[in-house]
Design a protein around this motif. Structure first.
Motif, PDB file in Angstrom:
ATOM      1  N   SER A  35      32.408  44.218  33.383  1.00 40.73           N
ATOM      2  CA  SER A  35      32.609  45.574  33.894  1.00 40.73           C
ATOM      3  C   SER A  35      33.123  45.479  35.328  1.00 40.73           C
ATOM      4  O   SER A  35      33.041  44.418  35.960  1.00 40.73           O
ATOM      5  N   SER A  75      26.379  49.758  31.291  1.00 44.08           N
ATOM      6  CA  SER A  75      25.825  51.088  31.005  1.00 44.08           C
ATOM      7  C   SER A  75      26.728  51.905  30.083  1.00 44.08           C
ATOM      8  O   SER A  75      26.247  52.727  29.312  1.00 44.08           O
ATOM      9  N   ASN A  84      21.038  46.449  25.996  1.00 45.74           N
ATOM     10  CA  ASN A  84      20.687  47.133  27.233  1.00 45.74           C
ATOM     11  C   ASN A  84      19.203  47.470  27.192  1.00 45.74           C
ATOM     12  O   ASN A  84      18.666  47.783  26.132  1.00 45.74           O
ATOM     13  N   GLN A 123      34.936  54.935  32.326  1.00 47.77           N
ATOM     14  CA  GLN A 123      36.033  54.060  32.754  1.00 47.77           C
ATOM     15  C   GLN A 123      35.943  52.691  32.071  1.00 47.77           C
ATOM     16  O   GLN A 123      36.952  52.026  31.898  1.00 47.77           O
ATOM     17  N   HIS A 124      34.748  52.284  31.725  1.00 46.14           N
ATOM     18  CA  HIS A 124      34.624  51.021  30.971  1.00 46.14           C
ATOM     19  C   HIS A 124      34.990  51.263  29.500  1.00 46.14           C
ATOM     20  O   HIS A 124      35.753  50.491  28.918  1.00 46.14           O
ATOM     21  N   ARG A 184      26.568  44.779  35.435  1.00 49.11           N
ATOM     22  CA  ARG A 184      25.696  44.625  36.595  1.00 49.11           C
ATOM     23  C   ARG A 184      24.315  44.116  36.194  1.00 49.11           C
ATOM     24  O   ARG A 184      23.621  43.488  36.975  1.00 49.11           O
ATOM     25  N   GLN A 243      38.041  41.897  34.125  1.00 52.66           N
ATOM     26  CA  GLN A 243      37.608  43.298  34.074  1.00 52.66           C
ATOM     27  C   GLN A 243      38.243  44.069  32.920  1.00 52.66           C
ATOM     28  O   GLN A 243      39.454  44.096  32.746  1.00 52.66           O
ATOM     29  N   VAL A 244      37.381  44.735  32.171  1.00 59.67           N
ATOM     30  CA  VAL A 244      37.812  45.580  31.058  1.00 59.67           C
ATOM     31  C   VAL A 244      37.659  47.036  31.487  1.00 59.67           C
ATOM     32  O   VAL A 244      36.649  47.397  32.089  1.00 59.67           O
ATOM     33  N   THR A 283      40.920  50.710  34.778  1.00 63.96           N
ATOM     34  CA  THR A 283      41.690  50.076  35.842  1.00 63.96           C
ATOM     35  C   THR A 283      41.681  48.551  35.688  1.00 63.96           C
ATOM     36  O   THR A 283      41.955  47.824  36.627  1.00 63.96           O
TER      37      THR A 283
HETATM   38  C1  LIG Z   1      38.631  55.236  39.375  1.00 62.74           C
HETATM   39  C2  LIG Z   1      37.604  54.369  38.728  1.00 62.74           C
HETATM   40  C3  LIG Z   1      38.029  53.371  37.871  1.00 62.74           C
HETATM   41  C4  LIG Z   1      37.102  52.535  37.262  1.00 62.74           C
HETATM   42  N1  LIG Z   1      37.557  51.565  36.414  1.00 62.74           N
HETATM   43  C5  LIG Z   1      36.646  50.799  35.764  1.00 62.74           C
HETATM   44  C6  LIG Z   1      37.064  49.808  34.833  1.00 62.74           C
HETATM   45  O1  LIG Z   1      38.267  49.585  34.620  1.00 62.74           O
HETATM   46  N2  LIG Z   1      36.126  49.083  34.188  1.00 62.74           N
HETATM   47  C7  LIG Z   1      34.776  49.276  34.401  1.00 62.74           C
HETATM   48  O2  LIG Z   1      33.960  48.587  33.785  1.00 62.74           O
HETATM   49  N3  LIG Z   1      34.363  50.191  35.294  1.00 62.74           N
HETATM   50  C8  LIG Z   1      35.263  50.944  35.987  1.00 62.74           C
HETATM   51  N4  LIG Z   1      34.812  51.840  36.912  1.00 62.74           N
HETATM   52  C9  LIG Z   1      33.389  51.828  37.300  1.00 62.74           C
HETATM   53  C10 LIG Z   1      32.508  52.604  36.336  1.00 62.74           C
HETATM   54  O3  LIG Z   1      32.504  53.950  36.696  1.00 62.74           O
HETATM   55  C11 LIG Z   1      31.065  52.057  36.400  1.00 62.74           C
HETATM   56  O4  LIG Z   1      30.593  52.130  37.722  1.00 62.74           O
HETATM   57  C12 LIG Z   1      30.945  50.614  35.933  1.00 62.74           C
HETATM   58  O5  LIG Z   1      31.587  50.451  34.682  1.00 62.74           O
HETATM   59  C13 LIG Z   1      29.494  50.256  35.806  1.00 62.74           C
HETATM   60  O6  LIG Z   1      29.351  48.900  35.472  1.00 62.74           O
HETATM   61  P1  LIG Z   1      28.032  48.394  34.747  1.00 62.74           P
HETATM   62  O7  LIG Z   1      27.860  49.107  33.464  1.00 62.74           O
HETATM   63  O8  LIG Z   1      28.098  46.915  34.727  1.00 62.74           O
HETATM   64  O9  LIG Z   1      26.897  48.753  35.805  1.00 62.74           O
HETATM   65  P2  LIG Z   1      25.768  49.863  35.735  1.00 62.74           P
HETATM   66  O10 LIG Z   1      26.323  51.199  35.455  1.00 62.74           O
HETATM   67  O11 LIG Z   1      24.951  49.664  36.956  1.00 62.74           O
HETATM   68  O12 LIG Z   1      24.932  49.455  34.455  1.00 62.74           O
HETATM   69  C14 LIG Z   1      24.134  48.309  34.375  1.00 62.74           C
HETATM   70  C15 LIG Z   1      23.398  48.410  33.054  1.00 62.74           C
HETATM   71  O13 LIG Z   1      22.659  47.222  32.860  1.00 62.74           O
HETATM   72  C16 LIG Z   1      21.419  47.560  32.285  1.00 62.74           C
HETATM   73  N5  LIG Z   1      20.488  46.482  32.631  1.00 62.74           N
HETATM   74  C17 LIG Z   1      20.061  46.124  33.860  1.00 62.74           C
HETATM   75  N6  LIG Z   1      19.234  45.070  33.761  1.00 62.74           N
HETATM   76  C18 LIG Z   1      19.139  44.765  32.463  1.00 62.74           C
HETATM   77  C19 LIG Z   1      18.426  43.779  31.737  1.00 62.74           C
HETATM   78  N7  LIG Z   1      17.641  42.873  32.348  1.00 62.74           N
HETATM   79  N8  LIG Z   1      18.543  43.755  30.410  1.00 62.74           N
HETATM   80  C20 LIG Z   1      19.318  44.656  29.752  1.00 62.74           C
HETATM   81  N9  LIG Z   1      20.025  45.603  30.387  1.00 62.74           N
HETATM   82  C21 LIG Z   1      19.930  45.663  31.727  1.00 62.74           C
HETATM   83  C22 LIG Z   1      21.056  48.883  32.896  1.00 62.74           C
HETATM   84  O14 LIG Z   1      20.140  49.585  32.044  1.00 62.74           O
HETATM   85  C23 LIG Z   1      22.409  49.569  32.989  1.00 62.74           C
HETATM   86  O15 LIG Z   1      22.660  50.337  31.829  1.00 62.74           O
HETATM   87  C24 LIG Z   1      35.728  52.697  37.533  1.00 62.74           C
HETATM   88  C25 LIG Z   1      35.310  53.695  38.400  1.00 62.74           C
HETATM   89  C26 LIG Z   1      36.233  54.522  39.000  1.00 62.74           C
HETATM   90  C27 LIG Z   1      35.767  55.578  39.930  1.00 62.74           C
END
Ligand SMILES: Cc1cc2nc3c(=O)[nH]c(=O)nc-3n(C[C@H](O)[C@H](O)[C@H](O)COP(=O)(O)OP(=O)(O)OC[C@H]3O[C@@H](n4cnc5c(N)ncnc54)[C@H](O)[C@@H]3O)c2cc1C
Lengths: 249, 317
Positions: free
Chosen positions: B227, B260, B279, B264-265, B202, B241-242, B245
């Motif tokens: 993610s 983050s 990060n 799940q990731h 994200r 997607q890694v 799921t």
């Molecule tokens: C049943 C279930 C299954 C799931 N299956 C999966 C799955 O298979 N794969 C998966 O990935 N997730 C899965 N999820 C979702 C998971 O729980 C997280 O919500 C998801 O992985 C978060 O994605 P993210 O790390 O990209 O986003 P976030 O958690 O929002 O993290 C974004 C990160 O980016 C950093 N960031 C933001 N801006 C910057 C910047 N400019 N420079 C450096 N860093 C920055 C932030 O500090 C933060 O750490 C599942 C959830 C559920 C409930």
């Protein structure tokens, strides 16, 4: 049209699970339990179809402990019409769950059964496919888009290469991905209303299905811990380390 | 004992997951047959017959089964299965879709996503997004198993000399019609078996920014991953997607950018040999499992990394 939605009560996805000290399984005492996340998508989709007039009744079924009533009530608070709990204290193989669901399908005669694509506890990803096999119905698995027209559904299913579109004749089994929709939060009045909706409780023994376990969990252990936490100062140090220390680039 | 492996392919070539599945099969028994069903799949049949460890290739080449619908492939498996003690397929969306269907028709259970073979009836599999590791034993007559490809080496695609047998079959009509497939076209390595993966989360903030990863991926010959949050937000397609799921990956090098580190990731990538995390939040859980953490704004770090990679290449020249 009538839809049956199967839901499972699992440890909440935010909980850091703990392996039991005797390696017999996962600690569930005093742990927050919730509806298996993709099952919420299944419930949401059914309710959306009801709202749009395609579906007239949404029945929710869960198989498990007495406590699974909570999960069924959550689905009814989202908008499902009534619930069925098939009560058992046994931990069932997905095949036994599929057989039990088949027995419920035969009683309820739905046009479509919706389930989550996998349960986040045992990550088996089997029940929907098995149910459709036992019913000799077609299946649509890992679905992120569902359209209904008369007795045909059009689905997009998430596959490793991208997306696959299928046209399936009803009755059918559909397993849902988290991307299918955005499950609603139940409002307080709807939570109150759900308490009055009908919920039948059936003992699994009265369904005469073979629930013998074929897969025995001999032991459950902690995964090896990965040691991390080392930091680098900047991009230069990172690339140097990847090249000369880890030797991966 | 003898084993039937269901080949995953696209009618042109075998998927890497098939080689890992044959490897897992070889840890159970050496008598391994491979089913290749599809249409215009001669190249796949030939490739399977040359694969290390394969005794016999069972071939179905028919327009009707071009798209390998679960309802069809499961019929073939059911007809063949009485000759086998084990049926194995990769635990990719291909295998996950059809194996439970075949198993249930035969009143067999399935063991999903095994990461190790203990004995012909006992296997290891991750549960709870890999936060626990279970050892399970099956009492079924025919063992239906899906195999986590990243947990097994690959057998050699050459050196084998299997016989090829066209099998006879009679497929019942199915109520599912294939409409179309939308596959991402990329020159990059396949995510499932790439040596290097750079994944975005994200933190990338948009589909446009997500392309920042391309430049580095090109320089490293890496696959791109994502993610769930990045896919949900529409930055990139679901096939990237890694995670629990999504896809399981275990490259030599996994670079997580703006991710983050939700469990799940991690479920999908924590078996990677080297993990890099970039990060801006030093509390991000991803740092806890990273071999090299870089606390930085990714929008500054990515161009710098790209520049450093150029410098390395200049030295090499
Ligand atoms: C049943 C279930 C299954 C799931 N299956 C999966 C799955 O298979 N794969 C998966 O990935 N997730 C899965 N999820 C979702 C998971 O729980 C997280 O919500 C998801 O992985 C978060 O994605 P993210 O790390 O990209 O986003 P976030 O958690 O929002 O993290 C974004 C990160 O980016 C950093 N960031 C933001 N801006 C910057 C910047 N400019 N420079 C450096 N860093 C920055 C932030 O500090 C933060 O750490 C599942 C959830 C559920 C409930």
């Amino acid at each position: 049209m009538k839809i049956l939605v199967a839901v499972k009560r699992v440890i909440d996805y935010n909980v850091q699970i703990r392996v039991k000290a005797d390696n017999s399984g996962i600690e569930t005492d005093n742990v927050k339990m919730s509806m298996n996340p993709p099952d919420e998508n299944a419930v949401e989709e059914a309710i959306k179809l009801k709202t749009s007039g395609v579906v007239s009744e949404v029945v929710v079924v869960s198989i498990g402990l007495e406590k699974s009533q909570d999960t069924i009530r959550s689905a009814m608070a989202m908008g499902a019409d009534r619930g069925i709990l098939v009560k058992t204290d046994q931990m069932l193989d997905p095949l036994a769950v599929a057989k039990t669901l088949k027995a419920i399908v035969e009683k309820e005669n739905p046009d479509m059964v919706l389930l989550g694509k996998q349960a986040i506890d045992y990550d088996c990803n089997q029940t929907g496919q098995m149910l459709s096999a036992l019913l000799d119905w077609p299946q649509g698995c890992f679905v992120s888009r569902l359209g209904v027209k008369d007795q045909t559904i059009t689905i997009s299913r998430e596959i490793d290469e991208g997306l696959e579109e299928l046209e399936i004749q009803l009755p059918a089994v559909v397993t849902c991905d988290l991307r299918l929709n955005e499950p609603r939060f139940a409002s307080l009045p709807n939570i109150m209303k759900a308490k009055k909706k009908p919920l039948d409780i059936i003992s699994i023994d009265n369904l005469s299905v073979d629930t013998n376990s074929r897969v025995k969990y001999i032991k459950v252990e902690e995964p090896p811990v990965r040691k991390g936490g080392a930091m680098v100062a900047d991009a230069k140090e990172l690339i140097q380390k990847l090249k000369y220390e880890a030797k991966v680039i | 004992m003898s084993i039937l492996v269901i080949a995953e392919h696209n009618n042109k070539s075998l998927k890497a997951s098939t080689f890992n599945t044959i490897k897992a099969a070889s840890e159970i028994d050496k008598d391994i047959d491979v089913l290749v069903c599809g249409f215009n799949n001669d190249d796949v049949v030939t490739a399977a017959s040359k694969t290390e460890g394969v005794s016999k290739v069972l071939e179905v080449n028919d327009r009707v089964i071009e798209h390998q619908l679960a309802e069809q492939v499961s019929q073939l498996i059911v007809n063949l299965s009485k000759n086998y003690s084990h049926v194995l397929a990769p635990s990719t969306t291909f295998g996950k879709n059809l194996m439970p269907r075949a198993a249930a028709i035969l009143d067999m259970s399935q063991i999903s996503d095994i990461s190790a073979v203990v004995s012909p009836d006992t296997f290891v599999r991750p549960i709870y997004a890999g936060n626990a590791i279970a050892t399970v034993q099956s009492s079924d007559k025919i063992k239906f198993i899906t195999v986590r490809p990243t947990s097994f080496e690959s057998v050699e695609p050459s050196g084998g000399n299997a016989s090829i047998e066209k099998i006879s079959y009679n497929l019942n009509d199915v109520k599912t019609k294939f409409v179309k497939r939308q596959e991402s076209e990329t020159e990059r390595p396949e995510l499932g078996n790439a040596k290097i993966i750079i994944s975005g989360g994200r933190g990338l903030e948009s589909a446009e920014n997500f392309k920042l990863l391309n430049e580095i991926a090109d320089k490293l010959n890496a696959a791109i991953g994502a993610s769930r949050a990045a896919v949900d937000a529409g930055y990139i397609g679901n096939e990237y997607q890694v995670g629990q799921t999504g896809k399981m990956v275990a490259p030599e090098l996994y670079i997580a950018v703006g991710i983050s580190g939700a469990i799940q990731h991690l479920a999908g990538m924590k078996e990677s040999k080297i993990i890099v995390a970039i990060n801006k939040d030093e509390e991000a859980p991803i740092f806890g499992i990273a071999d090299y953490g870089l606390k930085a704004d990714l929008f500054e770090a990515l161009p710098e990394i790209s520049k450093e990679l150029d410098l390395l290449n200049d030295i090499a020249k």
